[in-house]
Design a protein around this motif. Structure first.
Motif, PDB file in Angstrom:
ATOM      1  N   GLY A 151      48.625  -4.532   0.560  1.00 16.01           N
ATOM      2  CA  GLY A 151      49.711  -3.576  -0.167  1.00 16.01           C
ATOM      3  C   GLY A 151      49.241  -2.254  -0.817  1.00 16.01           C
ATOM      4  O   GLY A 151      49.719  -1.276  -0.901  1.00 16.01           O
ATOM      5  N   PRO A 156      51.761   2.947   6.227  1.00 23.69           N
ATOM      6  CA  PRO A 156      53.005   3.329   5.480  1.00 23.69           C
ATOM      7  C   PRO A 156      54.101   2.414   4.945  1.00 23.69           C
ATOM      8  O   PRO A 156      54.748   2.485   3.953  1.00 23.69           O
ATOM      9  CB  PRO A 156      53.676   4.315   6.557  1.00 23.69           C
ATOM     10  CG  PRO A 156      52.634   4.633   7.541  1.00 23.69           C
ATOM     11  CD  PRO A 156      51.870   3.440   7.677  1.00 23.69           C
ATOM     12  N   ARG A 157      54.155   1.348   5.562  1.00 17.18           N
ATOM     13  CA  ARG A 157      55.136   0.164   5.166  1.00 17.18           C
ATOM     14  C   ARG A 157      54.455  -0.769   4.450  1.00 17.18           C
ATOM     15  O   ARG A 157      54.691  -2.106   4.775  1.00 17.18           O
ATOM     16  CB  ARG A 157      56.059  -0.362   6.332  1.00 17.18           C
ATOM     17  CG  ARG A 157      56.808   0.769   7.100  1.00 17.18           C
ATOM     18  CD  ARG A 157      57.475   0.471   8.368  1.00 17.18           C
ATOM     19  NE  ARG A 157      58.365  -0.691   8.081  1.00 17.18           N
ATOM     20  CZ  ARG A 157      58.315  -1.931   8.415  1.00 17.18           C
ATOM     21  NH1 ARG A 157      57.441  -2.287   9.063  1.00 17.18           N
ATOM     22  NH2 ARG A 157      59.617  -2.569   8.213  1.00 17.18           N
ATOM     23  N   ARG A 158      53.357  -0.402   3.941  1.00 18.69           N
ATOM     24  CA  ARG A 158      52.520  -1.553   3.424  1.00 18.69           C
ATOM     25  C   ARG A 158      53.084  -2.506   2.145  1.00 18.69           C
ATOM     26  O   ARG A 158      52.923  -3.839   2.132  1.00 18.69           O
ATOM     27  CB  ARG A 158      51.113  -0.873   2.884  1.00 18.69           C
ATOM     28  CG  ARG A 158      51.237   0.162   1.640  1.00 18.69           C
ATOM     29  CD  ARG A 158      50.004   0.722   1.505  1.00 18.69           C
ATOM     30  NE  ARG A 158      50.079   1.682   0.413  1.00 18.69           N
ATOM     31  CZ  ARG A 158      50.359   2.815   0.558  1.00 18.69           C
ATOM     32  NH1 ARG A 158      50.320   3.498   2.031  1.00 18.69           N
ATOM     33  NH2 ARG A 158      50.601   4.047  -0.477  1.00 18.69           N
ATOM     34  N   GLU A 159      53.923  -2.079   1.327  1.00 18.32           N
ATOM     35  CA  GLU A 159      54.502  -2.879   0.347  1.00 18.32           C
ATOM     36  C   GLU A 159      55.451  -3.894   0.948  1.00 18.32           C
ATOM     37  O   GLU A 159      55.400  -5.022   0.769  1.00 18.32           O
ATOM     38  CB  GLU A 159      55.193  -1.967  -0.604  1.00 18.32           C
ATOM     39  CG  GLU A 159      54.467  -0.939  -1.626  1.00 18.32           C
ATOM     40  CD  GLU A 159      54.131   0.347  -0.689  1.00 18.32           C
ATOM     41  OE1 GLU A 159      54.523   0.620   0.399  1.00 18.32           O
ATOM     42  OE2 GLU A 159      53.605   1.301  -1.423  1.00 18.32           O
ATOM     43  N   TYR A 160      56.180  -3.368   1.918  1.00 15.97           N
ATOM     44  CA  TYR A 160      57.157  -4.295   2.601  1.00 15.97           C
ATOM     45  C   TYR A 160      56.325  -5.245   3.220  1.00 15.97           C
ATOM     46  O   TYR A 160      56.840  -6.681   3.343  1.00 15.97           O
ATOM     47  CB  TYR A 160      57.833  -3.800   3.773  1.00 15.97           C
ATOM     48  CG  TYR A 160      58.558  -4.436   4.721  1.00 15.97           C
ATOM     49  CD1 TYR A 160      59.836  -5.069   4.418  1.00 15.97           C
ATOM     50  CD2 TYR A 160      58.187  -4.620   5.978  1.00 15.97           C
ATOM     51  CE1 TYR A 160      60.573  -5.930   5.029  1.00 15.97           C
ATOM     52  CE2 TYR A 160      58.845  -5.569   6.993  1.00 15.97           C
ATOM     53  CZ  TYR A 160      59.974  -6.082   6.553  1.00 15.97           C
ATOM     54  OH  TYR A 160      60.764  -6.998   7.220  1.00 15.97           O
ATOM     55  N   ALA A 161      55.130  -4.969   4.058  1.00 16.40           N
ATOM     56  CA  ALA A 161      54.422  -6.090   4.729  1.00 16.40           C
ATOM     57  C   ALA A 161      53.891  -7.146   4.022  1.00 16.40           C
ATOM     58  O   ALA A 161      53.736  -8.311   4.200  1.00 16.40           O
ATOM     59  CB  ALA A 161      53.473  -5.243   5.909  1.00 16.40           C
ATOM     60  N   LYS A 164      56.353  -9.520   2.349  1.00 14.36           N
ATOM     61  CA  LYS A 164      56.809 -10.448   3.574  1.00 14.36           C
ATOM     62  C   LYS A 164      55.594 -11.377   3.763  1.00 14.36           C
ATOM     63  O   LYS A 164      55.893 -12.630   3.618  1.00 14.36           O
ATOM     64  CB  LYS A 164      57.027  -9.705   4.503  1.00 14.36           C
ATOM     65  CG  LYS A 164      57.626 -10.536   5.843  1.00 14.36           C
ATOM     66  CD  LYS A 164      58.127  -9.508   6.969  1.00 14.36           C
ATOM     67  CE  LYS A 164      58.700 -10.380   8.020  1.00 14.36           C
ATOM     68  NZ  LYS A 164      59.525  -9.488   9.100  1.00 14.36           N
ATOM     69  N   TRP A 233      56.218 -12.764  10.006  1.00 15.19           N
ATOM     70  CA  TRP A 233      55.546 -12.123   9.078  1.00 15.19           C
ATOM     71  C   TRP A 233      54.217 -11.350   9.686  1.00 15.19           C
ATOM     72  O   TRP A 233      53.636 -10.525   9.247  1.00 15.19           O
ATOM     73  CB  TRP A 233      55.121 -13.023   7.905  1.00 15.19           C
ATOM     74  CG  TRP A 233      54.191 -14.124   8.398  1.00 15.19           C
ATOM     75  CD1 TRP A 233      54.326 -15.241   8.687  1.00 15.19           C
ATOM     76  CD2 TRP A 233      52.601 -13.750   8.357  1.00 15.19           C
ATOM     77  NE1 TRP A 233      53.345 -16.111   8.839  1.00 15.19           N
ATOM     78  CE2 TRP A 233      52.295 -15.220   8.897  1.00 15.19           C
ATOM     79  CE3 TRP A 233      51.563 -13.088   8.006  1.00 15.19           C
ATOM     80  CZ2 TRP A 233      50.690 -15.503   9.145  1.00 15.19           C
ATOM     81  CZ3 TRP A 233      50.386 -13.075   8.263  1.00 15.19           C
ATOM     82  CH2 TRP A 233      49.924 -14.631   8.779  1.00 15.19           C
ATOM     83  N   ASP A 236      54.039  -7.421  11.087  1.00 18.52           N
ATOM     84  CA  ASP A 236      54.195  -6.494  10.071  1.00 18.52           C
ATOM     85  C   ASP A 236      52.759  -6.380   9.162  1.00 18.52           C
ATOM     86  O   ASP A 236      52.101  -5.376   9.095  1.00 18.52           O
ATOM     87  CB  ASP A 236      55.172  -6.849   9.038  1.00 18.52           C
ATOM     88  CG  ASP A 236      56.608  -6.627   9.829  1.00 18.52           C
ATOM     89  OD1 ASP A 236      56.723  -5.395  10.384  1.00 18.52           O
ATOM     90  OD2 ASP A 236      57.614  -7.259   9.929  1.00 18.52           O
ATOM     91  N   GLU A 240      50.316  -3.064   9.138  1.00 19.71           N
ATOM     92  CA  GLU A 240      50.092  -2.239   8.005  1.00 19.71           C
ATOM     93  C   GLU A 240      48.861  -2.609   7.394  1.00 19.71           C
ATOM     94  O   GLU A 240      48.342  -1.775   6.456  1.00 19.71           O
ATOM     95  CB  GLU A 240      51.205  -2.712   7.119  1.00 19.71           C
ATOM     96  CG  GLU A 240      52.808  -2.517   7.503  1.00 19.71           C
ATOM     97  CD  GLU A 240      52.820  -0.675   8.117  1.00 19.71           C
ATOM     98  OE1 GLU A 240      52.382   0.027   7.581  1.00 19.71           O
ATOM     99  OE2 GLU A 240      53.442  -0.794   8.976  1.00 19.71           O
ATOM    100  N   LYS A 303      50.004  -3.697  17.491  1.00 18.55           N
ATOM    101  CA  LYS A 303      51.136  -4.658  17.620  1.00 18.55           C
ATOM    102  C   LYS A 303      50.851  -5.603  18.662  1.00 18.55           C
ATOM    103  O   LYS A 303      51.041  -6.710  18.748  1.00 18.55           O
ATOM    104  CB  LYS A 303      52.336  -4.061  17.126  1.00 18.55           C
ATOM    105  CG  LYS A 303      53.630  -4.825  17.375  1.00 18.55           C
ATOM    106  CD  LYS A 303      54.856  -4.280  16.850  1.00 18.55           C
ATOM    107  CE  LYS A 303      55.103  -3.968  15.383  1.00 18.55           C
ATOM    108  NZ  LYS A 303      56.372  -3.785  15.054  1.00 18.55           N
TER     109      LYS A 303
END
Length: 504
Positions: A151, A156-161, A164, A233, A236, A240, A303
């Motif tokens: 987090g 860039p999408r660290r909060e979402y990852a 999750k 999960w 992601d 990230e 990925k």
């Protein structure tokens, strides 16, 4: 020393994490050196633990048991067997090389290195805990630092990852907690001791309740592995996470799930393990083929490696399913399949950990992971190209390297038990080779993209990070006996426990 060795291995990193909190945040070098110096004792002691362990003796060794919460009969209860020791060593090794690699961290290094050492304590604690209460505490401790590492220092999408990752794992943790409470009430006298619970075989006279407990534990461990369809999960979180976070996530955290199957699920709930082994084998097959096909479809290099973990951990679960099958006899085949599963966990930690390091190295130089934008880098950065090729070939199962021997053991043990499923699983090896060779072609071969004309080769810090993983990949591939010897007795006991109680 031997009496306290497990405590020292587990808690020296936590002491280092606390020590770092007292270092002024401006002193980056002192923070990094402190983290490294506090990680080394666990690595050295894990080697001594391996040397001192007697594989000829069944049961737990280096046991330490002290009353903790007397009202609940909770103990500070630690011990290891042949299953635990390789994973303890792997955890200490990957943490140390990850800290060396993380020397480049500039953003909030104080918090980063402190969290990393707390994470090491959580992971090591899972592999040594023999009390359910203690096991669960360490299981949760390993979750929180990784949440913050993703987090705060992720992409860039660290909060979402991060959210999750946390929620998925928390769902499994809650299910496991309920199952642990059920085990406590169905043992007499009530106990949180894992060996005592295994000896009593709770729910043995109530298969519906045993099945319920089985699936609760299964959910927690399958999410962690991760098995299809509980894997979503993982990509992601990997994409990230910072590079060292991805290494630990793939190299160790996924192994907590496999370890849970071996330490708890199979020996403690053997009837349910036998009854449902066919479903585990089917899910393993789907993970093998699905993970490989989805990896082949990726253009993001990181990925692609993330989905390869779904593929490779599918082999682990195939070996576990074969070992718990409700078939008469076949003790040798079952033990071989389970040996292959643990070998695969160890090999996957080395190989995929190294591959994530290599993805991080190229990303730091190009700020890009799009395979369509690479090409020709093998001539420009030959040392990097050689290391990437070596680890990719190890991952696809080239004979003489760790990936081959582990997969060979899994299929040699599983084919006589689940012939059709295991035979179909071999397709995953072909898919695995296809996407890894495709990756090498896109990154290293062809004309050089002009925008990468000034890219530099690996430096000394990166070589030091990778060298132990490369060396062990070769050693395990050529001389797997040093690992098999330490595993054999403990894994045989697991297979015997499942076979006798499960009627196989």
């Amino acid at each position: 020393m031997e009496l306290w060795i497990l405590t020292l291995i587990t808690f020296v990193p936590a002491a280092g994490a606390i020590a770092i909190l007292f270092i002024p945040k401006e002193k980056d070098s002192a923070i990094k050196w402190t983290a490294l110096l506090f990680s080394l004792p666990s690595l050295v002691l894990s080697v001594l633990l391996w040397i001192w362990y007697d594989p000829s003796k069944p049961g737990m060794q280096f046991v330490q048991k002290v009353p903790w919460i007397k009202g609940l009969d909770v103990h500070y209860f630690m011990g290891v067997d042949g299953i635990s020791i390789p994973l303890i060593f792997l955890t200490a090794l990957l943490t140390t090389v990850s800290l060396i690699y993380s020397w480049i961290i500039k953003e909030r290094p104080k918090e980063y290195f402190s969290l990393f050492l707390f994470l090491e304590t959580g992971m090591l604690g899972v592999f040594v805990a023999l009390d359910f209460f203690l096991f669960y505490v360490f299981w949760e401790v390993s979750l929180v630092p990784m949440y913050f590492l993703i987090g705060v220092w992720g992409g860039p999408r660290r909060e979402y990852a991060a959210i999750k990752f946390f929620l998925y794992t928390l769902v499994g943790s809650v299910a496991m907690l309920l199952a642990i409470i059920g085990v406590y009430f169905y043992t007499s006298p009530h106990t949180f001791s894992i060996p005592a619970a295994i000896e009593q075989l709770p729910f043995s006279k109530n298969l519906p309740l045993q099945s319920l407990a089985f699936w609760a534990f299964f959910l927690a461990f399958a999410i962690k592995v991760p098995m299809w369809p509980f894997h979503t999960w993982l990509p992601d979180a990997h994409v990230e996470a910072p590079t060292a976070g991805s290494v630990i996530l793939a190299g160790i955290l996924l192994k907590l799930g496999g370890y849970g199957f071996l330490r708890i699920l199979l020996p403690m709930l053997p009837e349910a393990a036998c009854k449902y082994s066919i479903y585990i084998a089917i899910l393993a097959l789907i993970s093998i083929i699905y993970g490989g096909l989805v990896a082949m479809a990726q253009k993001d290099m990181k990925k692609l490696i993330a989905y390869s973990s779904v593929n490779h951990m599918g082999y682990v679960m195939l070996g576990i399913a074969a070992a718990s099958a409700a078939t008469a006899g076949q003790l040798t085949d079952k033990t071989m399949a389970l040996t292959g599963a643990v070998l695969q966990m160890f090999a996957h930690g080395l190989i995929t950990g190294a591959l994530f390091f290599l993805v991080g190295m190229i990303y730091e130089r190009t700020h890009n992971r799009d395979l369509d934008l690479f090409g020709g880098l093998g001539a420009r950065i030959p040392v990097y190209g050689g290391l990437l090729s070596f680890m990719a070939f190890a991952s696809l199962g080239l004979p003489g390297l760790a990936g081959f021997v582990s997969e060979f053991f899994v299929f040699r043990g599983a084919i006589p038990i689940y012939t059709v499923i295991a035979a179909l699983g071999v397709i995953g090896i072909i898919i695995n080779a296809a996407y890894l060779l495709w990756m090498l072609q896109r990154v290293l071969l062809g004309p050089l993209n002009p925008q990468w004309a000034q890219v530099t080769d690996v430096d000394a810090r990166e070589v030091v990070s990778l060298a132990p993983l490369v060396a062990l990949t070769i050693v395990v591939g050529i001389i797997p006996s040093f690992l098999i010897v330490i595993l054999n007795n403990s894994l045989t006991q697991v297979v015997l426990a499942v076979t006798r109680a499960g009627g196989g």
